[in-house]
Motif scaffolding. Structure first.
Motif, PDB file in Angstrom:
ATOM      1  N   HIS A  11      20.850  -6.148 -86.884  1.00 39.42           N
ATOM      2  CA  HIS A  11      22.070  -6.863 -87.275  1.00 39.42           C
ATOM      3  C   HIS A  11      22.585  -7.688 -86.093  1.00 39.42           C
ATOM      4  O   HIS A  11      22.469  -7.260 -84.945  1.00 39.42           O
ATOM      5  N   VAL A  12      23.161  -8.838 -86.397  1.00 42.53           N
ATOM      6  CA  VAL A  12      23.798  -9.693 -85.390  1.00 42.53           C
ATOM      7  C   VAL A  12      25.159 -10.120 -85.925  1.00 42.53           C
ATOM      8  O   VAL A  12      25.276 -10.553 -87.071  1.00 42.53           O
ATOM      9  N   VAL A  13      26.179  -9.992 -85.076  1.00 46.79           N
ATOM     10  CA  VAL A  13      27.522 -10.474 -85.409  1.00 46.79           C
ATOM     11  C   VAL A  13      27.957 -11.391 -84.273  1.00 46.79           C
ATOM     12  O   VAL A  13      28.020 -10.975 -83.117  1.00 46.79           O
ATOM     13  N   TRP A  14      28.227 -12.647 -84.588  1.00 48.53           N
ATOM     14  CA  TRP A  14      28.669 -13.627 -83.589  1.00 48.53           C
ATOM     15  C   TRP A  14      30.182 -13.530 -83.433  1.00 48.53           C
ATOM     16  O   TRP A  14      30.908 -13.413 -84.412  1.00 48.53           O
ATOM     17  N   ARG A  15      30.676 -13.626 -82.221  1.00 48.03           N
ATOM     18  CA  ARG A  15      32.117 -13.651 -81.978  1.00 48.03           C
ATOM     19  C   ARG A  15      32.592 -15.089 -82.179  1.00 48.03           C
ATOM     20  O   ARG A  15      32.147 -15.995 -81.487  1.00 48.03           O
ATOM     21  N   MET A  16      33.502 -15.275 -83.141  1.00 43.94           N
ATOM     22  CA  MET A  16      33.960 -16.617 -83.509  1.00 43.94           C
ATOM     23  C   MET A  16      35.454 -16.765 -83.218  1.00 43.94           C
ATOM     24  O   MET A  16      36.215 -15.801 -83.331  1.00 43.94           O
ATOM     25  N   ASP A  17      35.866 -17.987 -82.883  1.00 42.89           N
ATOM     26  CA  ASP A  17      37.272 -18.292 -82.714  1.00 42.89           C
ATOM     27  C   ASP A  17      37.931 -18.271 -84.091  1.00 42.89           C
ATOM     28  O   ASP A  17      37.454 -18.925 -85.021  1.00 42.89           O
ATOM     29  N   ARG A  18      39.017 -17.553 -84.219  1.00 44.59           N
ATOM     30  CA  ARG A  18      39.660 -17.408 -85.533  1.00 44.59           C
ATOM     31  C   ARG A  18      40.271 -18.707 -86.042  1.00 44.59           C
ATOM     32  O   ARG A  18      40.323 -18.946 -87.243  1.00 44.59           O
ATOM     33  N   LYS A  19      40.739 -19.543 -85.127  1.00 47.69           N
ATOM     34  CA  LYS A  19      41.389 -20.792 -85.551  1.00 47.69           C
ATOM     35  C   LYS A  19      40.389 -21.898 -85.847  1.00 47.69           C
ATOM     36  O   LYS A  19      40.525 -22.620 -86.818  1.00 47.69           O
ATOM     37  N   THR A  20      39.403 -22.041 -84.986  1.00 49.89           N
ATOM     38  CA  THR A  20      38.477 -23.167 -85.135  1.00 49.89           C
ATOM     39  C   THR A  20      37.178 -22.792 -85.846  1.00 49.89           C
ATOM     40  O   THR A  20      36.454 -23.662 -86.305  1.00 49.89           O
ATOM     41  N   GLY A  21      36.841 -21.496 -85.868  1.00 45.75           N
ATOM     42  CA  GLY A  21      35.590 -21.068 -86.471  1.00 45.75           C
ATOM     43  C   GLY A  21      34.372 -21.322 -85.598  1.00 45.75           C
ATOM     44  O   GLY A  21      33.247 -21.190 -86.041  1.00 45.75           O
ATOM     45  N   ARG A  22      34.588 -21.679 -84.326  1.00 44.13           N
ATOM     46  CA  ARG A  22      33.477 -21.977 -83.420  1.00 44.13           C
ATOM     47  C   ARG A  22      32.990 -20.714 -82.720  1.00 44.13           C
ATOM     48  O   ARG A  22      33.753 -19.812 -82.416  1.00 44.13           O
ATOM     49  N   PHE A  23      31.710 -20.681 -82.445  1.00 44.60           N
ATOM     50  CA  PHE A  23      31.068 -19.574 -81.738  1.00 44.60           C
ATOM     51  C   PHE A  23      31.585 -19.530 -80.303  1.00 44.60           C
ATOM     52  O   PHE A  23      31.672 -20.552 -79.631  1.00 44.60           O
ATOM     53  N   LEU A  24      31.926 -18.334 -79.811  1.00 39.38           N
ATOM     54  CA  LEU A  24      32.509 -18.193 -78.480  1.00 39.38           C
ATOM     55  C   LEU A  24      31.511 -17.795 -77.397  1.00 39.38           C
ATOM     56  O   LEU A  24      31.892 -17.601 -76.247  1.00 39.38           O
ATOM     57  N   GLY A  25      30.237 -17.647 -77.740  1.00 33.19           N
ATOM     58  CA  GLY A  25      29.233 -17.355 -76.715  1.00 33.19           C
ATOM     59  C   GLY A  25      28.965 -15.878 -76.492  1.00 33.19           C
ATOM     60  O   GLY A  25      28.267 -15.515 -75.550  1.00 33.19           O
ATOM     61  N   SER A  26      29.518 -15.034 -77.328  1.00 26.62           N
ATOM     62  CA  SER A  26      29.221 -13.611 -77.228  1.00 26.62           C
ATOM     63  C   SER A  26      29.115 -13.029 -78.632  1.00 26.62           C
ATOM     64  O   SER A  26      29.442 -13.697 -79.608  1.00 26.62           O
ATOM     65  N   GLY A  27      28.656 -11.797 -78.694  1.00 27.42           N
ATOM     66  CA  GLY A  27      28.519 -11.167 -80.000  1.00 27.42           C
ATOM     67  C   GLY A  27      27.991  -9.763 -79.871  1.00 27.42           C
ATOM     68  O   GLY A  27      27.874  -9.225 -78.766  1.00 27.42           O
ATOM     69  N   TRP A  28      27.686  -9.159 -81.003  1.00 24.13           N
ATOM     70  CA  TRP A  28      27.228  -7.783 -81.052  1.00 24.13           C
ATOM     71  C   TRP A  28      25.896  -7.702 -81.775  1.00 24.13           C
ATOM     72  O   TRP A  28      25.654  -8.427 -82.714  1.00 24.13           O
TER      73      TRP A  28
END
Length: 123
Positions: free
Chosen positions: A60-77
């Motif tokens: 499984h991969v979960v990308w950390r996204m900015d809540r306002k813009t929906g852009r990927f923040l460069g980290s994840g799980w």
């Protein structure tokens, strides 16, 4: 000497020499969830990340996204198949260069309140 593998014209994976000679980092709690930091925000995708973790089974991969813009923040799980896979992945922390960025991986136990892994994150 670094091993280099070209994934395509814009994606390169480099594994630096393992100066600490560790193939695993102790995983006493049997954690299979990992936090991955410092990924390339523009080009990182699941295929590139899994390819970089050569031989480690990522489920499984979960990308950390900015809540306002929906852009990927460069980290994840990541969720990996076994605690042994997690230990081997954490041993690569700071030594794995993907798309010109050094990746850092660490164990992260899931919060008991969360549903982990999320159903939409299977690969």
């Amino acid at each position: 000497q670094a091993q280099e593998e070209v994934l395509d014209k814009s994606k390169t994976v480099i594994i630096k020499n393992n100066t600490n000679n560790k193939t695993k980092v102790e995983n006493v709690d049997g954690v299979t969830r990992l936090l991955v930091k410092n990924m390339c925000r523009k080009y990182m995708d699941e295929e590139t990340l899994v390819k970089a973790l050569n031989g480690i089974v990522v489920t499984h991969v979960v990308w950390r996204m900015d809540r306002k813009t929906g852009r990927f923040l460069g980290s994840g799980w990541l969720e990996v198949a076994t605690p042994d896979d997690a230990a081997r992945a954490v041993a690569l922390s700071g030594q794995l260069q993907v798309l010109g960025r050094t990746l850092y991986l660490e164990y992260q136990k899931p919060d008991p309140k969360d549903q982990w892994p999320p159903p939409h994150s299977a690969i």
